[in-house]
Write a protein that holds these residues in place. Structure first.
Motif, short mmCIF file in Angstrom:
data_model
loop_
_atom_site.label_atom_id
_atom_site.label_comp_id
_atom_site.label_asym_id
_atom_site.label_seq_id
_atom_site.Cartn_x
_atom_site.Cartn_y
_atom_site.Cartn_z
N TYR A 1 -13.74 -5.96 -0.18
CA TYR A 1 -15.01 -6.01 0.53
C TYR A 1 -15.71 -7.34 0.31
CZ TYR A 1 -14.47 -0.97 1.04
OH TYR A 1 -13.98 0.28 1.37
N PHE B 1 -9.91 5.54 -8.92
CA PHE B 1 -8.50 5.48 -8.52
C PHE B 1 -7.61 5.24 -9.71
CE2 PHE B 1 -9.34 5.52 -4.05
CZ PHE B 1 -10.59 4.94 -3.92
N MET C 1 -1.49 3.26 -9.04
CA MET C 1 -1.37 3.77 -7.67
C MET C 1 -2.16 2.90 -6.70
SD MET C 1 0.16 5.92 -5.85
CE MET C 1 0.16 5.37 -4.16
N GLN C 2 -3.33 2.44 -7.14
CA GLN C 2 -4.14 1.57 -6.29
C GLN C 2 -3.40 0.27 -6.01
OE1 GLN C 2 -8.06 0.25 -4.67
NE2 GLN C 2 -6.46 1.70 -4.38
N MET D 1 -0.56 1.01 -3.62
CA MET D 1 -1.04 1.25 -2.25
C MET D 1 -1.38 -0.08 -1.58
SD MET D 1 -1.51 3.43 0.08
CE MET D 1 -1.52 5.05 -0.66
N ASP E 1 1.76 -1.87 -0.61
CA ASP E 1 2.37 -1.26 0.57
C ASP E 1 1.60 -1.60 1.83
OD1 ASP E 1 3.43 1.83 -1.08
OD2 ASP E 1 4.41 -0.13 -0.85
N TYR F 1 -0.49 -3.97 2.40
CA TYR F 1 -0.50 -5.40 2.70
C TYR F 1 0.88 -6.03 2.51
CZ TYR F 1 -5.54 -4.73 2.52
OH TYR F 1 -6.82 -4.27 2.74
N GLU G 1 -3.45 9.89 0.41
CA GLU G 1 -2.28 9.74 -0.48
C GLU G 1 -2.58 8.95 -1.74
OE1 GLU G 1 -2.09 10.23 2.65
OE2 GLU G 1 -0.12 10.96 3.30
N VAL G 2 -3.47 7.95 -1.65
CA VAL G 2 -3.75 7.14 -2.84
C VAL G 2 -4.32 8.01 -3.97
CG1 VAL G 2 -6.11 6.44 -2.17
CG2 VAL G 2 -4.73 4.96 -3.65
N HIS G 3 -5.07 9.07 -3.59
CA HIS G 3 -5.65 9.95 -4.61
C HIS G 3 -4.60 10.87 -5.21
CE1 HIS G 3 -9.62 8.64 -3.43
NE2 HIS G 3 -9.40 8.99 -2.18
N LEU H 1 0.65 9.14 -4.22
CA LEU H 1 1.77 9.10 -3.30
C LEU H 1 1.71 7.83 -2.47
CD1 LEU H 1 1.67 12.77 -1.96
CD2 LEU H 1 3.33 11.79 -3.56
N PRO H 2 2.82 7.08 -2.38
CA PRO H 2 2.79 5.86 -1.56
C PRO H 2 2.90 6.19 -0.07
CG PRO H 2 4.95 6.14 -2.58
CD PRO H 2 4.09 7.29 -3.06
N LEU H 3 2.44 5.27 0.74
CA LEU H 3 2.60 5.40 2.19
C LEU H 3 3.77 4.55 2.65
CD1 LEU H 3 -1.09 5.11 3.45
CD2 LEU H 3 0.29 7.18 3.25
N ILE I 1 2.01 3.08 8.00
CA ILE I 1 1.04 1.99 7.82
C ILE I 1 0.94 1.18 9.10
CG2 ILE I 1 0.64 -0.21 6.64
CD1 ILE I 1 1.86 1.13 4.11
N ALA J 1 -10.53 -3.17 8.75
CA ALA J 1 -11.50 -2.60 7.81
C ALA J 1 -11.31 -1.08 7.69
CB ALA J 1 -12.93 -2.92 8.26
N ARG K 1 -8.17 -0.37 5.76
CA ARG K 1 -8.45 -0.53 4.33
C ARG K 1 -9.12 0.73 3.79
NH1 ARG K 1 -13.39 -4.20 3.87
NH2 ARG K 1 -14.21 -2.37 4.93
N ASP K 2 -10.21 1.15 4.40
CA ASP K 2 -10.95 2.31 3.90
C ASP K 2 -10.08 3.56 3.90
OD1 ASP K 2 -14.14 1.38 5.46
OD2 ASP K 2 -13.10 0.62 3.68
N MET L 1 -6.62 3.93 4.15
CA MET L 1 -5.36 3.97 3.41
C MET L 1 -5.50 3.48 1.98
SD MET L 1 -2.41 3.00 6.18
CE MET L 1 -3.11 1.49 6.86
N VAL L 2 -6.09 2.30 1.78
CA VAL L 2 -6.18 1.77 0.43
C VAL L 2 -7.10 2.65 -0.41
CG1 VAL L 2 -6.88 -0.22 -0.97
CG2 VAL L 2 -5.74 -0.60 1.19
N PHE L 3 -8.17 3.17 0.19
CA PHE L 3 -9.13 3.94 -0.59
C PHE L 3 -9.19 5.42 -0.21
CE2 PHE L 3 -10.09 0.34 -2.89
CZ PHE L 3 -10.45 -0.73 -2.08
#
Lengths: 243, 244
Positions: free
Chosen positions: A118, A204, A208-209, A212, A215, A217, B136-138, B141-143, B148, B158, B161-162, B164-166
């Protein structure tokens, strides 16, 4: 509280990395100190997000060209290698990252800010721009892939990359180069709030973060890895001779 | 009152596949039934659009991880590998379906369920009381690159990001704002709204099936060709319920 140089402050679950070296220009020492600060941030198990910010008029004015351009070939190579690593480290950081853009954010500084998850920028003072078009800098295919992922649309890519347009904080927010803009006196609080919003109640798992982000990026990470830095450095050296 | 059944209903030019399997989770049976229903739709030359929907609280809550754990326990690793290949095959089949496809999202739309909805041409979601997310991130588990790149083609960087990443949870209204869905409708009007979408897409002339399939194959080539390795379920953790 910033104390000159690069320092780390922890506010509950958010770590703040202060860059307090004037223009915060990137060279080998600056990047080594920044990496040490990142190591320190991650050494706190309760830290769940990271904010980076500058002190004063600059977030970062980019690479210290006065040092880099006259430097020996092997030093230049080492710099670009470490700079790529730093960008990818931020891009795949194991906790959410927020760049609190307190002032000018130019070229290499812009790259660092875009690698964060961000961005929040101050209003009324300070420019965000990529100056490469003016200084005959070149973008690697890694950087171009990063821009495609992180800049919101092709018209912004055009204006920012091809035409080196300078954007104020307000314009950055309006065009979604940053996620928000606010007055300087509340910038850090806003960045910390955004970080905590992202963390939520549970936060998180760090590995895993990281996974993720690697993956999601992957195209950026792979593009950076594929760049032949020796070729790139030769190009830069040829171009800078024409400056 | 879960019948466990798939129904294929024809309403004029539009076919509606309804899955009544509770959480509508993906396992080999679910996918075999879906393929059969898709065969039925494809074999009917009068159909010019397809709607998929569920009954009750879930459009789909994702992969049937209990079934997968059973398979893994019996050490049938090759069956799990085949399962993942079949998911991609079914995803690609829907992605390149020879008529327009609309997901009428009647309830929670999560993980593989969300990606399933995203493989449709359009999505209409019921208002209130349903979540759209890829958490999945929680779950550690990978995507995969397939999903993607699919999501990247639909929403902004943006939102990618929100989401998938988070692993953000989106309400229906937030889903619309984020571009994850194309429209909202009250639950009682969801199917009619989806049918309206279908008719708008069909227009006066509809589409030649072969041409539409070929066009989708070309437009979504990056998604179809994305390289994926098998998801590692070693780190699976139980997902807590979000506050509704």
């Amino acid at each position: 509280m910033p104390s000159g140089g690069i320092s780390v402050e922890v506010r509950d679950n958010v770590a703040i990395v202060y860059m307090d070296r004037g223009e915060n220009r990137l060279n080998l020492k600056f990047m080594a100190d920044l990496n040490s600060a990142f190591d320190k941030v991650l050494s706190y198990p309760d830290v769940q997000a990271m904010v980076t910010t500058g002190v004063g008029k600059f977030y970062s004015n980019g690479i210290q060209l006065t040092w880099l351009l006259p430097a020996a070939l092997d030093v230049q190579l080492e710099f670009w290698h470490k700079f790529s690593e730093l960008q990818m480290r931020i891009l795949t950081f194991p906790i959410p990252t927020v760049a609190a853009i307190n002032g000018h954010c130019v070229a290499g500084g812009g790259l660092l800010a875009l690698c964060h998850d961000y961005r929040v920028m101050r209003t009324k003072q300070g420019w965000f721009y990529m100056s490469e078009i003016y200084i005959k800098g070149r973008f690697t295919s890694g950087m171009v892939t990063l821009f495609k992922r992180k800049l919101p649309s092709v018209d912004v890519e055009r204006d920012v990359l091809l035409f080196g347009k300078r954007l104020s904080g307000e314009e950055c927010a309006r065009r979604a180069v940053v996620d928000a803009a606010c007055e300087q006196d509340v910038l850090l609080d806003e960045a910390v709030r955004m970080a905590r919003d992202c963390v939520g109640t549970a936060g998180f798992d760090r590995p895993m973060q990281r996974t993720m982000k690697e993956d999601v990026y992957r195209d950026v990470v792979e593009a950076y890895a594929r760049v032949t830095l020796t070729d790139y450095v030769q190009t830069i050296r040829r171009n800078s001779a024409k400056l | 009152m879960v019948s466990g059944k798939f129904s294929v209903e024809v309403r004029g030019k539009v076919a509606v596949i309804t899955t009544d399997c509770g959480e509508n989770r993906f396992n080999m049976d679910f996918m075999n039934n879906f393929n059969k229903a898709l065969d039925e739709v494809e074999s009917n030359p009068d159909i010019q659009a397809l709607i998929t929907t569920g009954i009750g609280k879930f459009y789909s809550n994702g992969l049937d991880v209990n079934w997968m754990a059973e398979v893994a326990k019996k050490k049938q690793v090759s069956e799990l590998g085949k399962f993942f290949q079949e998911i991609i095959k079914l995803d690609n089949r829907l992605l390149t379906f020879p008529v327009p496809t609309i997901a009428a999202i009647n309830g929670h739309c999560v993980a593989q369920g969300a990606f399933w909805a995203l493989h449709h041409d359009y999505r209409v979601m019921r208002t209130k009381r349903s979540w759209f997310s890829v958490p999945e991130v929680h779950l550690n588990l990978p995507l995969g690159q397939h999903n993607i790149s699919l999501l990247r083609g639909i929403v902004s960087g943006a939102v990618a990001r929100d989401a998938m990443v988070f692993g953000k949870w989106y309400s229906p209204e937030e889903s619309l704002q984020a571009g994850l869905v194309d429209g909202l409708a009250e639950p009682e009007e969801l199917l009619d709204s989806a049918i309206k979408f279908a008719h708008q897409c069909i227009g006066t002339r509809g589409f030649d099936r072969a041409a539409l399939k070929k066009m989708k194959e070309n437009v979504y080539k990056d998604v179809i060709n994305a390289q994926d390795t098998m998801v590692n379920f070693g780190n699976y953790t139980k997902l807590g319920k979000p506050k509704l």
